[in-house]
Design a protein around this motif. Structure first.
Motif, short mmCIF file in Angstrom:
data_model
loop_
_atom_site.label_atom_id
_atom_site.label_comp_id
_atom_site.label_asym_id
_atom_site.label_seq_id
_atom_site.Cartn_x
_atom_site.Cartn_y
_atom_site.Cartn_z
N LEU A 1 0.82 -1.21 0.00
CA LEU A 1 0.00 0.00 0.00
C LEU A 1 0.86 1.26 0.00
O LEU A 1 0.43 2.32 -0.48
N ALA A 2 2.08 1.16 0.54
CA ALA A 2 2.96 2.33 0.59
C ALA A 2 3.28 2.87 -0.79
O ALA A 2 3.50 4.07 -0.97
N LEU A 3 3.32 1.98 -1.78
CA LEU A 3 3.59 2.43 -3.15
C LEU A 3 2.49 3.35 -3.68
O LEU A 3 2.72 4.13 -4.59
N GLY A 4 1.32 3.26 -3.09
CA GLY A 4 0.21 4.10 -3.53
C GLY A 4 0.31 5.55 -3.11
O GLY A 4 -0.46 6.38 -3.58
N VAL A 5 1.23 5.86 -2.20
CA VAL A 5 1.41 7.26 -1.79
C VAL A 5 2.77 7.78 -2.24
O VAL A 5 3.29 8.74 -1.68
N ARG A 6 3.32 7.15 -3.27
CA ARG A 6 4.61 7.60 -3.78
C ARG A 6 4.44 8.89 -4.57
O ARG A 6 3.71 8.94 -5.55
N GLU A 7 5.11 9.92 -4.12
CA GLU A 7 5.00 11.24 -4.75
C GLU A 7 6.04 11.40 -5.85
O GLU A 7 7.06 10.72 -5.86
N PRO A 8 5.78 12.32 -6.78
CA PRO A 8 6.82 12.63 -7.77
C PRO A 8 8.00 13.32 -7.11
O PRO A 8 7.87 13.89 -6.02
N GLU A 9 9.14 13.25 -7.76
CA GLU A 9 10.31 13.96 -7.25
C GLU A 9 10.01 15.45 -7.26
O GLU A 9 9.53 16.01 -8.24
N ARG A 10 10.30 16.09 -6.14
CA ARG A 10 10.05 17.54 -6.04
C ARG A 10 11.33 18.31 -6.29
O ARG A 10 12.42 17.86 -5.92
N PRO A 11 11.21 19.49 -6.90
CA PRO A 11 12.40 20.29 -7.16
C PRO A 11 12.98 20.84 -5.87
O PRO A 11 12.27 21.08 -4.90
N VAL A 12 14.29 21.00 -5.86
CA VAL A 12 14.95 21.65 -4.73
C VAL A 12 14.82 23.16 -4.91
O VAL A 12 15.27 23.72 -5.91
N VAL A 13 14.17 23.82 -3.96
CA VAL A 13 13.93 25.25 -4.07
C VAL A 13 15.09 26.00 -3.42
O VAL A 13 15.32 25.88 -2.22
N VAL A 14 15.82 26.76 -4.23
CA VAL A 14 16.93 27.53 -3.71
C VAL A 14 16.38 28.64 -2.82
O VAL A 14 15.47 29.37 -3.20
N GLY A 15 16.92 28.76 -1.63
CA GLY A 15 16.45 29.78 -0.70
C GLY A 15 15.20 29.36 0.05
O GLY A 15 14.60 30.18 0.75
N GLY A 16 14.76 28.10 -0.10
CA GLY A 16 13.58 27.63 0.62
C GLY A 16 13.86 27.50 2.10
O GLY A 16 15.01 27.51 2.56
N GLN A 17 12.80 27.36 2.87
CA GLN A 17 12.93 27.29 4.32
C GLN A 17 13.60 26.00 4.74
O GLN A 17 13.22 24.91 4.33
N SER A 18 14.61 26.09 5.59
CA SER A 18 15.32 24.92 6.08
C SER A 18 14.52 24.26 7.20
O SER A 18 13.55 24.82 7.73
N ILE A 19 14.96 23.06 7.57
CA ILE A 19 14.30 22.34 8.67
C ILE A 19 14.43 23.14 9.97
O ILE A 19 13.45 23.33 10.69
N LEU A 20 15.64 23.62 10.27
CA LEU A 20 15.83 24.39 11.49
C LEU A 20 15.03 25.69 11.45
O LEU A 20 14.46 26.12 12.47
N GLY A 21 14.96 26.30 10.28
CA GLY A 21 14.17 27.51 10.15
C GLY A 21 12.70 27.26 10.41
O GLY A 21 12.01 28.05 11.07
N ALA A 22 12.19 26.14 9.88
CA ALA A 22 10.79 25.79 10.09
C ALA A 22 10.51 25.51 11.56
O ALA A 22 9.45 25.90 12.09
N LEU A 23 11.46 24.85 12.24
CA LEU A 23 11.27 24.55 13.65
C LEU A 23 11.30 25.81 14.51
O LEU A 23 10.49 25.98 15.43
N ARG A 24 12.25 26.69 14.21
CA ARG A 24 12.32 27.95 14.97
C ARG A 24 11.04 28.76 14.79
O ARG A 24 10.51 29.33 15.75
N GLU A 25 10.55 28.80 13.58
CA GLU A 25 9.34 29.55 13.29
C GLU A 25 8.14 28.97 14.04
O GLU A 25 7.36 29.70 14.67
N ALA A 26 7.98 27.64 13.98
CA ALA A 26 6.81 27.00 14.60
C ALA A 26 6.85 27.10 16.12
O ALA A 26 5.87 27.50 16.76
N PHE A 27 7.98 26.76 16.72
CA PHE A 27 8.05 26.74 18.18
C PHE A 27 8.05 28.15 18.77
O PHE A 27 7.78 28.31 19.96
N GLY A 28 8.33 29.15 17.97
CA GLY A 28 8.24 30.52 18.44
C GLY A 28 6.88 31.15 18.23
O GLY A 28 6.66 32.31 18.58
N TYR A 29 5.95 30.38 17.66
CA TYR A 29 4.62 30.89 17.33
C TYR A 29 3.62 30.40 18.38
O TYR A 29 3.48 29.20 18.61
#
Length: 402
Positions: free
Chosen positions: A186-214
């Motif tokens: 069943l896991a194959l049924g949620v296989r997503e297409p490859e996503r582009p790497v967005v230059v300047g996109g939000q990093s994992i640490l940036g997302a965590l800092r933003e969320a936990f500070g909200y």
């Protein structure tokens, strides 16, 4: 950079179907664990606290591994994480069946199954849905997936009780281990297409800092803590509570089936209502109604009919917090890091689950009663109803990159 699309990528409808089936299996299997308490502690000579502690560790491991599973799913693909989760689930159930000492039982039932659940339940599936389904349909899609988990709870309860009574609790666990392996295809049924790497996109640490500070994210985490405390305490300890009150196993079986049945309607309704009304009011109302339902249950005379009525009401409210909570996260922060952020919110849920199930066993062994934990669940319900009111649902404002 241009994204490459895998030819095996499925449509949004197929992703929703396969994701819902995965949640049906993963949530359905675990919903009946309370029925293993009596046969296991009787044969092994353990106390209720021993079993409760293993389930508590399971919930804690589920929550602790959730953010990691979410990060991996967001970065490398949910389907890979789901395959690992299905394998761990089967392994944990086998270890649970053969463990002869408490530490080994806690390892299998607690640590391994907890890690498996973090990889094949809501946070990972909701991340895929959040990126696949249109924003205006997300709350509905989350409700469908949560309703599928509820159906699994409803459907698996009679199956698990029949397996235990006819084949014994150990063989029943082996058969469940085999069913957990169905997650792999069943896991194959949620296989997503490859996503582009967005230059300047939000990093994992940036997302965590933003969320936990909200502040709204913090309030959602506190509310989800209460949700975990209430539902896991009831799900694991209610069969023993009813048995102590002189009601037979058939009453417990019907009660948990009713919780699963009405949870189907409750989670779907929550997803639909979340598209029409402010989700903070929806969450506040759910927690307030839980407090009222538990108060009536523990104060009115106990009978099979009162158990069934309580199970229907609490079932309607059971996981109805899941779609609006996750929809608010996606609405505020967007879907890019949703599995990870959902994993952190769920970590708070599982800390509450740990305390609910462990305190249930601990206080029962100390006092011979579940009364203290029931009233604690009521007080926490009132607390959660109040703290969800100030949640802000509008998208967070970010500085535009230079």
């Amino acid at each position: 950079m241009q994204a490459t699309t895998s030819p095996r990528t499925l449509s949004a409808q197929q992703v929703l179907l396969c994701g819902a089936l995965i949640v049906t299996l993963s949530m359905g299997i675990r919903h009946g664990f309370g029925f293993w308490l009596q046969p296991i502690i009787t044969e092994r000579g353990w106390t209720r606290e021993t079993f409760s502690f293993a389930i508590a560790i399971q919930n804690l491991a589920w929550g602790a591994a959730g953010p990691i599973a979410g990060m991996l799913a967001d970065r490398y693909g949910a389907w890979k994480v789901l395959i690992g989760g299905g394998l761990l689930y089967a392994l944990g159930l086998v270890l649970m069946s053969v463990a002869a000492v408490p530490w080994a039982f806690t390892l299998g039932c607690g640590v391994v199954i907890g890690m498996a659940q973090s990889a094949c339940t809501y946070a990972v599936i909701y991340g895929v849905l959040g990126r696949t389904v249109a924003p205006e349909r997300r709350s509905w899609a989350f409700g469908v997936a949560a309703a599928a988990g509820s159906f699994g709870q409803f459907a698996m309860i009679p199956i698990e009780t029949l397996l235990i009574s006819h084949l014994g609790w150990q063989m029943a666990l082996w058969l469940l281990a085999g069913s957990a392996l169905l997650i792999l295809p069943l896991a194959l049924g949620v296989r997503e297409p490859e996503r582009p790497v967005v230059v300047g996109g939000q990093s994992i640490l940036g997302a965590l800092r933003e969320a936990f500070g909200y502040r709204s994210f913090q309030l959602l985490m506190l509310g989800y803590f209460v949700c975990g405390f209430q539902v896991v305490f009831i799900g694991v300890h209610m069969p023993s509570y009813l048995r102590d009150k002189g009601l037979g196993i058939e009453v417990s079986t019907v009660a948990l089936m009713l919780i699963g049945l009405f949870n189907i309607f409750g989670t779907y309704a929550a997803g639909m209502l979340g598209q029409r009304f402010p989700k903070r009011y929806l969450l506040s109302g759910i927690y307030a109604l839980r407090a009222v339902a538990i108060t009536l249950f523990v104060t009115l005379p106990l009978s099979p009919m009162s158990v069934y009525l309580f199970s229907a009401v609490i079932g309607f409210l059971w996981l109805s917090t899941v779609p609006p909570t996750n929809a608010v996260i996606a609405q505020i922060f967007g879907p890019a890091h949703m599995s990870m952020l959902g994993g952190f919110v769920f970590l708070s849920h599982q800390v509450g689950s740990f305390l609910g199930v462990w305190l249930g066993g601990r206080l029962y062994d100390a006092t011979g009663s579940y009364d203290v934990v029931w009233w604690l669940a009521v007080a926490l319900g009132v607390f959660a109803a109040l703290i969800n009111l100030p949640v802000r649902e509008s998208p967070i404002r970010r500085m535009a990159p230079a």
